[in-house]
Each structure stands twice: as C-alpha cells, then as structure tokens.
Design a protein around this motif. Structure first.
Motif, PDB file in Angstrom:
ATOM      1  N   LYS A 148      27.960 -13.992  33.641  1.00  0.00           N
ATOM      2  CA  LYS A 148      29.213 -14.573  34.539  1.00  0.00           C
ATOM      3  C   LYS A 148      28.958 -16.276  34.314  1.00  0.00           C
ATOM      4  O   LYS A 148      27.988 -16.725  34.374  1.00  0.00           O
ATOM      5  CB  LYS A 148      28.920 -14.236  35.913  1.00  0.00           C
ATOM      6  N   ILE A 149      30.162 -16.643  34.292  1.00  0.00           N
ATOM      7  CA  ILE A 149      30.428 -18.117  34.319  1.00  0.00           C
ATOM      8  C   ILE A 149      31.570 -18.443  35.171  1.00  0.00           C
ATOM      9  O   ILE A 149      32.241 -17.633  35.767  1.00  0.00           O
ATOM     10  CB  ILE A 149      30.680 -18.742  32.978  1.00  0.00           C
ATOM     11  N   THR A 150      31.464 -19.537  35.720  1.00  0.00           N
ATOM     12  CA  THR A 150      32.601 -20.027  36.677  1.00  0.00           C
ATOM     13  C   THR A 150      33.872 -20.598  36.172  1.00  0.00           C
ATOM     14  O   THR A 150      33.595 -20.899  34.820  1.00  0.00           O
ATOM     15  CB  THR A 150      32.100 -21.173  37.777  1.00  0.00           C
ATOM     16  N   CYS A 151      34.743 -20.432  36.446  1.00  0.00           N
ATOM     17  CA  CYS A 151      36.027 -20.696  36.336  1.00  0.00           C
ATOM     18  C   CYS A 151      36.854 -21.492  37.308  1.00  0.00           C
ATOM     19  O   CYS A 151      36.746 -21.040  38.386  1.00  0.00           O
ATOM     20  CB  CYS A 151      36.727 -19.720  35.502  1.00  0.00           C
ATOM     21  N   THR A 152      37.979 -22.193  36.990  1.00  0.00           N
ATOM     22  CA  THR A 152      38.756 -22.598  37.756  1.00  0.00           C
ATOM     23  C   THR A 152      40.251 -22.515  37.526  1.00  0.00           C
ATOM     24  O   THR A 152      40.436 -23.089  36.564  1.00  0.00           O
ATOM     25  CB  THR A 152      38.497 -24.493  38.024  1.00  0.00           C
TER      26      THR A 152
ATOM     27  N   TRP B 109      35.446 -16.733  39.029  1.00  0.00           N
ATOM     28  CA  TRP B 109      34.149 -16.358  38.047  1.00  0.00           C
ATOM     29  C   TRP B 109      34.888 -15.274  36.736  1.00  0.00           C
ATOM     30  O   TRP B 109      35.939 -14.751  37.071  1.00  0.00           O
ATOM     31  CB  TRP B 109      32.979 -15.784  38.430  1.00  0.00           C
ATOM     32  N   GLN B 110      34.407 -15.541  35.897  1.00  0.00           N
ATOM     33  CA  GLN B 110      34.851 -14.675  34.592  1.00  0.00           C
ATOM     34  C   GLN B 110      33.403 -14.046  34.009  1.00  0.00           C
ATOM     35  O   GLN B 110      32.743 -14.683  33.972  1.00  0.00           O
ATOM     36  CB  GLN B 110      35.662 -15.420  33.505  1.00  0.00           C
ATOM     37  N   LYS B 111      33.510 -12.980  33.316  1.00  0.00           N
ATOM     38  CA  LYS B 111      32.420 -12.243  32.911  1.00  0.00           C
ATOM     39  C   LYS B 111      32.704 -11.604  31.644  1.00  0.00           C
ATOM     40  O   LYS B 111      33.681 -11.553  31.019  1.00  0.00           O
ATOM     41  CB  LYS B 111      31.935 -11.068  33.716  1.00  0.00           C
TER      42      LYS B 111
ATOM     43  N   CYS C  13      39.942 -14.847  34.794  1.00  0.00           N
ATOM     44  CA  CYS C  13      39.535 -15.498  35.862  1.00  0.00           C
ATOM     45  C   CYS C  13      39.824 -14.628  36.944  1.00  0.00           C
ATOM     46  O   CYS C  13      40.764 -14.022  37.037  1.00  0.00           O
ATOM     47  CB  CYS C  13      39.841 -16.898  36.117  1.00  0.00           C
ATOM     48  N   ASN C  14      38.803 -14.275  37.932  1.00  0.00           N
ATOM     49  CA  ASN C  14      39.096 -13.005  38.796  1.00  0.00           C
ATOM     50  C   ASN C  14      39.896 -13.754  40.129  1.00  0.00           C
ATOM     51  O   ASN C  14      40.266 -12.614  40.928  1.00  0.00           O
ATOM     52  CB  ASN C  14      37.760 -12.509  39.481  1.00  0.00           C
TER      53      ASN C  14
END
Length: 935
Positions: free
Chosen positions: A280-284, A254-256, A246-247
């Motif tokens: 890309k997808i979202t991440c928490t 997001w992570q890719k 995760c960035n």
C-alpha cells in the motif's frame, strides 16, 4: 617293471595311501591311449536348506573316474558311474555322479570352503579336474542399512542408500517405487548401479513416492523398510498487479497492488513465499472545489433606457477539479431614475411597475424580521428546556470543560412529586418492574438487565462540576431477538437495589436497533477427516486448535474429528472465587481412541507473568457435571498442561469438553481484558452511537463481538487495547472526553459510566459494553474526534483515540483479525507440521536413548522451556516425539523453526547450519557424529 605295472602300482599306491584304504579296480585296460580329457567338470554348488546337491564330471578316454573331496577319496560305493563310447573317435567316455549333503559340509572344519575334485585314469596317466566348492546358501533377515526418507526441493539430487543383508551367494538388489520395479535403463535420470544405491540426479514431482529396496538370492527375498521421498516446490511470487485507483475521491487515501504465491505455488509442504502479498502507498486526490461569487461590482452609469447594471464573477474561488459552477445570475439591472424616466411618451412605472423600496430598505427590513424570529425561537427553546429539566429536579452546569478524569456528582434531596428520582425514605413501588439509579452498561448477549451502583464516580478534587441528579441512563445494543431481563447471581455488589423501572420507548430508540433481525448463536464448529498421517484442526480467528500427531490413528483408519466452542451461556458455573478464564472447547468424537497424545490449544485471559493464580483444567462428564482434571502446576502422568502467556497447550489421550478456570490467590491477580470502541449512525440522522466493549482477552470472545457488530452495522474505530484488570474489588469507569464543543454534544448524564467490579470480574466471557450517544449540531459535521477513557479505580488505564468520519464512503477500515489461520481450518498429512517427518524420526532416534552426559530428551525438553512434570514424558514410548508435538502446538503461527534449531545447536549441533530445518535437511552424518562423540 613295465610301464603299465608302474602306472598301476602308482595308482594303487595313490589310492590306498589314503585313510580310506580303498583298492583300485581289479582290472585296468592295457590298450594304448591318451591322457583323459574332461568333457565336463564339477561346478560350484550351493546347498539350499537341507537338499543335497549332485556333482558330476565326464572325461575321455577314461578307464576310471573318482571324486576326491577336501583331499580325501570318496568311497567308490557313493559314486554313480556311466560308460559310453564316442562314435567319432572310438574312445571310452565315462561320467560319474556323487551327492554332497548339508551335514557333510557342516561337519567340515577347514581353512577354506568344502571342495571336491574329479580324478580320471587312462593308459597314459591321470588327469585332475578343477576344484568345485560347495557352500550352504542363506540370506539374513535384516538389512545392514535401510533407505531413509528424504524431502528435497525440485531438481535437487536424491540419494537413497541400501546395504542388503549378508548372504551366500551375495544378494542381488532391486528397487521398487510404489511397489513397481524401477528400470534405470529406461530412465536416464535414475542410476541404480552405484553400490546398490538409488540415485535420482534431478528430482521431479513424479519422483515423490515410497521407495523399497529388494534383496534376493537363490534362498529367499528380503524387503527393506519403505522410504518416503517428498519432492517439494517452494512458492514463488507472481508479478505485481497494477496499482489500484485511490480509495478516496477527495483527500488523502491509499492505493494498493497485490501479488500471489503462484509462480510456482508451494507444493508438498514447500515453503510459502516470504514477504508481503499486498503493498500500500498513500495517494492524494484533488478535491472538487465549488465555485463562489465575488461581491457585486458598482452600479454602472444610467443608460438611455433608464437602467444601470452591475455584475459579479464566479471567482471566489472559481470551480476546480469538477466542482459546481456558481448558482444564480452573474448580471443584475434596475431602473436608475425612480420611475421618472419617460419611455415612448409614457412614464416608465406604467410600463414596468416596481417596488417603492430600494434595495437597502429591503435588506434592512429583512434583517430586522429575521432577528425578531431568532429571538422568539431562542426564548421558546430555553423555556421548554427549563421546563423539561424541572421535571427531573436537575440543575446542570455544562461539563464540556472537562478534559480528563470523571465528573463529580452531588446528590440533593428529591423534590416532592417527582417519582423518577431516588429517595431513600420512599418505599419501593412494587408495581414498577424496573428502576435504575446509576449508569447502564449491558452484558451481552443474555445479560440485558440494567446495573446499579450506589457510588457512581470517584470524585476529583480539582473539578467542580455539579450535577444534582442520580438519573444516569445509557442503554446498550441488544443482539438477539429474544430480550429477557433475567438477573444473574454474583453480578451486583452487596447492598445495591436490584429493582429497575421500565424505560420509555423514546429513550431506547437511539440505542436498540434491529433486535428481531439478529441471529442466535450457540457455538462455533469445524470438522476435518484425519488418518494415520495426522494433521491440524484450527478454529479460525479463535486461538483454538487441535494437533493430531503422526501415528496417533492406526493405519488404514480415518476419523471425522470435530471441534466446537460454546458461545451460549457457559455451562461451567464458577464456585466461590473461581472464574472462567477460557472458552468451553469440545473435541470429538468421544469414543475415538488415539495411540499417541494429541495437543489441544485453548486461549485464556489470565496474566500468568506472576504467581497470583491457581489455574485448573476441567472436563465435563457425560452427566453434564464438571470435574477437575489437574492443576496446571501439578505433577501428573495422565495429561500435561503447558501455560503460555495467552494460551494453554494440553496433551490429552481422550476427547471431550474442556475449559480453564482460575482461582485468584492474591488481590494482584490480573485478568486481561480487550477494550474496543465501535460506532454507527443512529435512526436519527444527527445522532451517532459509540459502543465500548470490555471482553476477556481471548480471540473467540472478541470474534463474537465483531460478528454482532457486523450485523448491527458497527465499525471498529480504533485498534483494540489490553487492560489489566486486577482482582482488588475496585470498579471500572468508562468516560468520553474531549468532544468538540461547537460540533458535537453528548446527551445529558452519559459522559461517564461505571461498571461494578463483580460484573467485570465474573463476566463469564459474555461481552460487556457501555453505549454513548452523541448528537451533531448540524448535518454538515462529518468528522468526529474524541477520547474514550477506560480505567479501573486504583488500577490500569487505557485511552482509545477516536478519529473517524461518520460517512461510510470516507471511513477507513480497521482490520479485525489477521488472516494467517482463516484459509485452511483443516490440514492433513505432512503439510500440517513444521518439522518434516524424516527429521522427526532422526531427532527421536537420537534423543530417546539415554545419554551418559544427560544430553537426551530431558535436555531437549528443557531447551524448549519445558521444565516441570517431566515424569509425564518418561511414561511415553517416545518422549522426544511428544515433546516435538508440544513444540508444534506452541509454534503453529511461527514462520520458521528458529527456537528448535537453537535448542538442537545448544545441545551439540554446532557444526550444522539449522536456521531453517524445513529447507536445509539435517544430514544423517550430523546425528551419527553427535552420538559417536557423546554430544
């Protein structure tokens, strides 16, 4: 009559019964024998050019041998006879020769070929040989069918047809690949036995090359046209990589993952992989929570040691996800008897002194002291602020209540003795270099002068905000080391004061940064080497490109072609109401000569949806002067201009420097501006700068802004938007709205700025920007949200929504440019064109010839939205080829060929699927069918 006499008389009759009337030999041997047997009979023969051929025959026993040609005896004088004796049998052997000339064969007119036959005599009778035909050998020059080039996918079947020229004898066919003979016996994948055709069952990459059909007989050899076979490989995606981390370390991010078009990589013009290369997808990520103390517990009972205790826990909240533990003690103790407790026979205060005040007294006195200090600081701050404001004669009512529109200003009479405020009754101080009376927006990079305008804002009746000053200052960020405040004509409204006063250095500090470290740029430049196959030269992220058609450069020649964009002060000075609508583009070398017009694509910022512009193409001469080449709407046979919404595609036959200018016909003429906002931290850690740019809507103009912002550490805060700026002489207003009132504040008198019409309209492509400085109340404020309103009075309006973090680690990056044309600025050969060369040849062969139903190149042009100045194409040797070149220039970023496919299908190709011409080849029978049926 005896048998021999009858035989002789028969022979004599047979010989003299002809038109020649020749007699038999005077003496015929009378010895008994057998019928003649031919040892050698005449063979079929061909006359090559004018050389006669010799026919011969040999028989035994033979008293005489004569030739009969086409039913007529050949004169005995034309025979050459030889006689010998067969030693084994003792029989006579006779051999006879005759010559047949080309003239004899040409003079013969009969139902069959010219033929000759031998007749031999013996004592028992005659024998006749086989008929030998004599023909004139030849081989035509032109092939009945030349092989055609093919573009096939790997492992596809290749069939090259060849029908050799007519000839006698029939020509033998041999295939060459790159001038080397093909041996089908050594390669089982190749078959050349099927009616002279070349069949490759499964195409390999090594099968790409130039194929030639060779036809030969005893007369000559002929070569067909070479057919280029390209075996291409369509790209395939590799496997996806693992998802990245995760960035962000805390919160929503997001992570890719990515993949590459290398399984296999596209080769020889094969299609690139379809789909996305990055997902890309979202991440928490769970945010670390620092621990915090609970309130102290009640004091415990007094212990025998005269002390009581109280405790607290780090549970409000407890530390989580790597957060810090609470700082301080978790347990506290103190004497519980006010020093009366006796320990070891001594008063406790003698052993352990302590303060006479209890905890509640300390807290009370501390609170009173802090209150006194706060009141004193507040009084001093208010006094200093009012004193500083009195120097400018300003009474300010807080404008943070504004939620839209612009502030209304009322200007009062200037107080005596204040030299900074403007007074119309005062004479200008000629010793002061610069004065200002309005908002400041800088035209970047060379226009660093401060702008003035007498009418600052458009009053809104429902907002009663009173600012009694004309002192409004906001400086922009300079780009270059040299800072020259030079005035430009036609950049100020008539009647304004053009003199300025020098800013104090402390006012420049938040705005002007790193002036000496920024480079000076004068042009963007790219080069490429091109040959007979042509290619495409692209200036990445500028919208400027150059298309060199196939065959424009003579064979065995190559040129290094360059292209550049002027980023300095434009050399084209506008005359009157004329404005520059595009960058100045130079392509060369200027002495290069092309045989086919090349296509130059230049972006522009005019809104061409309505008929309110008169747009011209201009070229700079060798003397540095600009001259008009043509108007876009004119009819011309020297060049052609096709105006699209964001670019102009020009067909030219000479290199040089070109630009587009526009003359507005009405006030409704619209110039498209790109508005963007950038932000960066100031030298002061609490300040944050916003810079709002208004530039011509051309990629190269915005690229210059992006490059400069990168040098200054600026970050794009919102996707750029288009603003339609009308030529109605109304100015441009820029304001900052909805600033969080308890977190941020904007410096006085900079919430709204106004730019004169002439500065925006005649910007000459130089970036124009206004700067705003915001200040945080505390360093803990890391988020900024506000709105930037850019609008033209009585015109279009755009809102830029700023929602960002001022911390570099938490800021989300907004992409400046797409990467579709950044990787390959120069492409040569077939890979530079959307339409395969073999397909272009068929289209040109089909549509260049006029059609009775009008379905020729003119309809091809109309179906591709080319509806005017068709006389230009009529002067070209191949109108269809020029139309396709223009199509290539217009659709260089398209992913498929749908527009061309639809055009061809509407003209007559209704039975062939044309959804993707580059992958499904147009069948030759399709074109033949269309031509035969008049489609």
């Amino acid at each position: 009559m005896c048998y021999q006499c009858r035989l002789c008389s028969d022979v004599f009759f047979d010989f003299t019964g002809t038109d020649n009337g020749e007699a038999l030999p005077e003496s015929i041997p009378s010895a008994p024998g057998t019928l003649p047997h031919f040892i050698e009979e005449p063979d079929d023969a061909y006359i090559i050019k004018s050389n006669p051929i010799a026919l011969r025959c040999k028989a035994r026993p033979a008293m005489q041998i004569f030739f009969k040609c086409n039913g007529e005896w050949v004169h005995q004088n034309e025979h050459v006879s030889e006689e010998s004796l067969d030693e084994s049998s003792g029989l006579k052997v006779r051999e006879v020769f005759i010559n047949v000339t080309r003239q004899q064969v040409e003079d013969f007119h009969g139902p069959e070929d010219y033929w000759c036959q031998c007749v031999a005599w013996s004592h028992l009778g005659t024998s006749k040989s086989r008929k030998a035909s004599v023909r004139i050998a030849y081989l035509r020059k032109n092939f009945e069918q030349d092989p055609q080039g093919r573009e096939v996918p790997i492992e596809g079947m290749i069939v090259l047809h060849c029908r050799p020229p007519e000839g006698v004898p029939a020509a033998e066919v041999e295939w060459l690949k790159n001038e080397e003979p093909i041996d089908s016996e050594q390669d089982e994948n190749i078959d050349t036995r099927a009616d002279h055709n070349l069949i490759i069952r499964q195409a390999r990459l090594s099968d790409s090359g130039n194929y030639t059909c060779m036809a030969a007989n005893i007369v000559a050899k002929r070569r067909s046209l070479s057919a280029t076979v390209v075996v291409y490989v369509n790209g395939g995606w590799s496997s996806w990589t693992e998802w990245s981390a995760c960035n962000v370390r805390c919160g929503r991010g997001w992570q890719k993952r990515s993949r590459t078009c290398t399984n296999p990589a596209p080769l020889n013009g094969g299609a690139f992989c379809e789909g996305m290369s990055v997902q890309k997808i979202t991440c928490t990520s769970l945010c670390p929570v620092d621990g915090s103390w609970e309130v102290w517990s009640e004091w415990s009972v007094c212990s025998p040691e005269c002390e009581h205790l109280r405790i607290r826990e780090c549970t409000a909240p407890p530390p989580r996800n790597g957060g810090k533990f609470c700082e301080g003690l978790s347990q506290e103790s103190e004497n519980c008897t006010d020093g009366l407790c006796i320990l070891d026979k001594k008063p406790l205060h003698e052993i352990k002194p302590q303060s006479i005040e209890n905890a509640s007294d300390i807290a009370l006195y501390s609170g009173l002291g802090a209150a006194v200090v706060a009141v004193a600081v507040l009084v001093i701050g208010v006094t200093l602020y009012r004193r500083s404001q009195s120097d400018y004669g300003v009474d300010v009512i807080d404008s943070s209540a504004l939620t839209g529109g612009f502030q209304t200003f009322n200007f009062k009479t200037v107080r005596q003795g204040n030299s900074l405020l403007l007074n119309s009754a005062m004479q200008p101080d000629l010793t002061v270099s610069r004065t200002y009376s309005g908002p400041i927006c800088l035209q970047d990079p060379l226009d660093k002068e401060l702008m003035t305008e007498s009418s600052l804002f458009n009053p809104l009746s429902d907002i009663k905000v009173k600012v009694q000053s004309s002192f409004m200052v906001s400086l922009g960020v300079s780009e270059r080391a040299e800072y020259h405040g030079k005035n430009h004509s036609r950049t100020f409204p008539h009647g304004n004061n053009h003199s300025f006063s020098t800013m104090h250095p402390r006012n420049k500090t938040p705005y002007i940064q790193n002036l000496s470290s920024l480079p000076t740029r004068t042009e963007l430049r790219t080069t490429g080497v091109f040959g007979h196959l042509g290619g495409r030269l692209v200036m990445p992220n500028t919208g400027v490109s150059l298309l060199i058609p196939h065959g424009a450069i003579p064979e065995e020649n190559s040129w290094e072609i360059y292209m550049s964009i002027n980023q300095g002060e434009p050399s084209l000075q506008s005359d009157g109401s004329e404005v520059l609508l595009s960058p100045e583009v130079t392509c060369g070398p200027p002495d290069m000569i092309v045989t086919t017009p090349f296509a130059l694509t230049i972006p522009h910022c005019a809104d061409v949806s309505s008929e309110h512009w008169n747009i011209h193409l201009k070229k700079r001469t060798q003397q540095g002067k600009w001259e008009e080449v043509m108007s876009v709407e004119d009819e011309s046979t020297s060049c052609y201009c096709l105006l699209d919404p964001f670019a102009c595609h020009v067909l030219l036959d000479s290199f040089g420097t070109y630009a587009l200018t526009g003359e507005p016909i009405t006030d409704c003429a619209v110039k498209q501006l790109k508005v963007a906002v950038f932000g960066c931290m100031s030298c002061n850690s609490l300040d944050y700068n916003l810079r709002v740019y208004c530039v011509d809507n051309t990629p190269c103009a915005f690229q210059e802004v992006v490059s400069d912002e990168r040098h200054q550490g600026g970050q794009l805060l919102e996707e750029p938007k288009l603003l339609h700026f009308k030529g109605n002489t109304f100015s441009l207003q820029i304001s900052v709205l909805d600033i969080p009132p308890f977190l941020w504040r904007i410096k006085p008198f900079t919430a709204c700025q106004e730019v004169p019409f002439s500065r925006v309209w005649c910007s000459n492509r130089q970036p124009l920007h206004c700067a705003f400085s915001l200040e945080r109340y505390t360093p803990t404020t890391t988020q900024l949200s506000c709105k930037i309103c850019i609008r033209q009075l009585k015109g279009h309006e755009q809102i830029l929504q700023v929602q960002t973090s001022i911390l570099e680690s938490e800021r989300e990056t907004i992409t400046f440019f797409a990467q579709e044309d950044s990787s390959f600025p120069a492409q040569t050969g077939p890979k530079a064109f959307k339409i395969p060369y073999s397909i272009r040849q068929r289209i040109c062969a089909t549509f260049d010839t006029p059609n009775a139903k009008g379905k020729d190149w003119q309809m091809l042009a109309q179906k591709n939205s080319i509806n005017r100045n068709l006389s230009y194409f009529a002067t070209q040797s191949s109108p269809s080829a020029v139309i396709l070149n223009l199509w290539e220039a217009r659709h260089q970023h398209d992913g498929d060929l749908d527009s061309l496919a639809c055009a061809l299908e509407e003209i007559g190709r209704t039975h062939t699927k044309l959804s993707n011409i580059s992958e499904s080849q147009l069948d030759e029978a399709d074109f033949n069918y269309s031509r035969q049926n008049g489609l």
